[in-house]
Enzyme design. Structure first.
Site, mmCIF file in Angstrom:
data_model
loop_
_atom_site.group_PDB
_atom_site.id
_atom_site.type_symbol
_atom_site.label_atom_id
_atom_site.label_comp_id
_atom_site.label_asym_id
_atom_site.label_seq_id
_atom_site.Cartn_x
_atom_site.Cartn_y
_atom_site.Cartn_z
ATOM 1 N N ARG A 1 0.913 -1.468 -0.222
ATOM 2 C CA ARG A 1 -0.325 -0.089 -0.150
ATOM 3 C C ARG A 1 0.637 0.555 -0.151
ATOM 4 O O ARG A 1 1.737 1.017 -0.091
ATOM 5 C CB ARG A 1 -0.510 0.028 0.947
ATOM 6 C CG ARG A 1 -2.055 -1.070 0.747
ATOM 7 C CD ARG A 1 -2.675 -1.719 2.589
ATOM 8 N NE ARG A 1 -1.812 -1.537 3.744
ATOM 9 C CZ ARG A 1 -2.794 -1.424 4.603
ATOM 10 N NH1 ARG A 1 -3.577 -1.109 5.415
ATOM 11 N NH2 ARG A 1 -1.462 -2.305 5.609
ATOM 12 N N ASP B 1 -2.168 -7.106 15.501
ATOM 13 C CA ASP B 1 -2.268 -5.324 15.458
ATOM 14 C C ASP B 1 -2.300 -4.649 16.506
ATOM 15 O O ASP B 1 -1.123 -3.532 16.572
ATOM 16 C CB ASP B 1 -2.954 -4.066 14.288
ATOM 17 C CG ASP B 1 -2.176 -4.247 13.363
ATOM 18 O OD1 ASP B 1 -0.737 -4.899 12.872
ATOM 19 O OD2 ASP B 1 -2.660 -4.030 12.160
ATOM 20 N N HIS C 1 -0.617 2.053 16.248
ATOM 21 C CA HIS C 1 -1.368 0.717 17.007
ATOM 22 C C HIS C 1 0.385 0.504 18.042
ATOM 23 O O HIS C 1 0.702 -0.558 17.816
ATOM 24 C CB HIS C 1 -1.497 -0.784 15.839
ATOM 25 C CG HIS C 1 -2.388 -0.496 14.892
ATOM 26 N ND1 HIS C 1 -3.245 -0.718 15.872
ATOM 27 C CD2 HIS C 1 -1.999 -0.627 13.713
ATOM 28 C CE1 HIS C 1 -4.198 -1.100 14.196
ATOM 29 N NE2 HIS C 1 -3.211 -0.935 13.561
ATOM 30 N N GLU D 1 -6.038 5.141 13.743
ATOM 31 C CA GLU D 1 -6.754 4.069 14.273
ATOM 32 C C GLU D 1 -7.790 4.363 15.371
ATOM 33 O O GLU D 1 -8.700 3.792 16.303
ATOM 34 C CB GLU D 1 -6.215 2.655 14.440
ATOM 35 C CG GLU D 1 -5.283 2.764 15.716
ATOM 36 C CD GLU D 1 -3.713 3.153 15.351
ATOM 37 O OE1 GLU D 1 -3.173 3.217 15.831
ATOM 38 O OE2 GLU D 1 -3.584 3.646 14.390
ATOM 39 N N LYS E 1 1.053 2.094 7.399
ATOM 40 C CA LYS E 1 1.809 1.210 8.423
ATOM 41 C C LYS E 1 2.512 2.084 9.388
ATOM 42 O O LYS E 1 3.518 3.024 8.886
ATOM 43 C CB LYS E 1 2.826 0.157 7.919
ATOM 44 C CG LYS E 1 1.395 -1.298 7.068
ATOM 45 C CD LYS E 1 0.539 -1.135 8.200
ATOM 46 C CE LYS E 1 1.064 -1.843 9.281
ATOM 47 N NZ LYS E 1 -0.289 -2.583 10.147
ATOM 48 N N TYR F 1 -0.970 4.411 10.503
ATOM 49 C CA TYR F 1 -1.498 4.025 11.649
ATOM 50 C C TYR F 1 -0.529 3.760 12.491
ATOM 51 O O TYR F 1 0.439 3.593 11.691
ATOM 52 C CB TYR F 1 -1.961 2.741 10.726
ATOM 53 C CG TYR F 1 -3.359 2.623 9.708
ATOM 54 C CD1 TYR F 1 -4.293 2.745 11.014
ATOM 55 C CD2 TYR F 1 -2.906 2.159 8.214
ATOM 56 C CE1 TYR F 1 -5.804 2.482 10.141
ATOM 57 C CE2 TYR F 1 -4.535 2.209 7.966
ATOM 58 C CZ TYR F 1 -5.670 2.389 9.406
ATOM 59 O OH TYR F 1 -6.767 2.164 7.935
#
Length: 373
Positions: free
Chosen positions: A15, A270, A96, A118, A75, A94
């Site tokens: 991605r 995740d 996490h 998120e 990511k 993101y």
């Protein structure tokens, strides 16, 4: 604002943080966009597509981290990327953080302003920047589980749908949120024997209405969870506590009592995973076995379908990217409490309650920190 988008470097992550369309929107708004060369190749967007959108192509991630005011990724930054972050730089991706103390430490040390997709919320409730990837991951979980159930992959040798005269596989979905609903939808469509467990009666009522009796809905008690997991051929872990570590709902002892060749797909990996036996895997080596049970715990599942995932993600993230760029992060975050919920780390401080609680770190008030800038 100078906006930079490096190429993703996590294992088998195809991605990209900005599509050519998103880059063009930012350029039209008066901002400059730097793309690392070949960043979009995984979604079929070459450098020419980005230059046509008005972006500037640069050779290295180092150039982007050195020059950009805002870094847009997909990511969480890997260690080499975290080392390039600088004080006051805005990171939008993101993260996490709850199960990842090493990343959290590095982000705190960098002094960067880190907004996590998120944990951004919505006036209507839910997590709008997580939802597109949850939809993808939920649907992919059944696809991955089907493959893992095949005998050459270590599974029980079952066809999910069965055939006339042979019963279908038993699929148990733990959690009826976005991931769980999409997983159940795919499993029902494949004619599996589907059970969804959740602790919200309203959620179960909505799922029952959606599936019109084609899936069982069960209130999730300890006994109900144990009984259905032990009978299952495929279990999908789809629980989420925003910003916090996922609860360990399936114990090691329970895994040991499952049918040999049964499959666990932990979509919550995740956030640390919801099976006690889970640990993160990659697309290169997606599965492993514990007590004869196949575990699929890929931490970037949507990366397997990067075109679908990237365009779905950009549909959700672009409006906030524009707000952050147009207003500057301080004003954008002060103006929008829902976007402010995405702020996890700022100027060496944790400003998200669930992240701080999960990691045992001091928590600072985000609004007060922003007003002090």
């Amino acid at each position: 604002m100078k906006i930079g988008c490096p190429k993703e470097i996590k294992n088998h992550e195809y991605r990209v943080g900005l599509t050519p369309t998103a880059a063009a929107e930012l350029v039209r708004a008066g901002h400059s966009v730097m793309m690392q060369s070949s960043a979009g190749v995984g979604i079929g967007a070459d450098d020419t597509a980005y230059t046509a959108a008005g972006a500037v192509i640069v050779d290295t991630a180092e150039q982007i981290f050195a020059e950009a005011d805002m870094i847009v990724k997909v990511k969480e930054p890997q260690a080499v990327e975290r080392a390039m972050l600088r004080e006051g730089q805005l990171l939008y991706t993101y993260l996490h953080l709850a199960p990842d103390p090493d990343q959290t430490r590095d982000l705190l040390n960098s002094g960067a302003v880190c907004v996590a997709y998120e944990t951004v919320t919505s006036p209507r409730g839910g997590l709008p920047l997580l939802a597109p990837m949850s939809e993808v991951a939920g649907r992919l979980s059944i696809q991955a589980g089907m493959s893992a159930l095949e005998k050459p992959a270590g599974g029980r040798g079952l066809l999910l749908a069965g055939v006339p005269g042979v019963e279908p596989a038993k699929v148990v979905v733990i959690g009826g949120g976005v991931v769980g609903r999409n997983a159940a939808e795919m499993a029902v469509g494949m004619r599996a024997d589907v059970t969804v467990l959740d602790r919200s009666v309203d959620t179960l009522r909505a799922l029952d209405a959606q599936f019109e009796g084609r899936a069982r809905t069960v209130y999730s008690t300890h006994d109900a969870l144990e009984r259905h997991v032990l009978e299952a051929d495929l279990v999908i872990g789809a629980v989420l506590i925003p910003g916090a570590s996922a609860p360990k709902l399936v114990t090691r002892d329970l895994v040991g009592g499952m049918n040999p060749g049964a499959v666990l797909v932990d979509v919550a990996i995740d956030q640390g995973g919801c099976f006690e036996t889970s640990h993160a895997t990659t697309h290169a080596e997606p599965t492993y076995e514990v007590d004869g049970v196949v575990h699929y715990c890929v931490a970037n599942m949507p990366g397997a379908v990067p075109r679908t995932s990237t365009y779905a993600l950009n549909n959700a993230t672009l409006p906030h990217a524009l707000a952050l760029a147009n207003k500057g992060y301080k004003q954008a975050l002060l103006d929008d409490v829902h976007l402010r919920r995405g702020l996890n780390v700022m100027n060496g401080k944790v400003v998200h309650e669930e992240v701080g609680t999960s990691l045992g770190l001091d928590i600072f008030d985000a609004e007060a920190m922003l007003n002090a800038v």
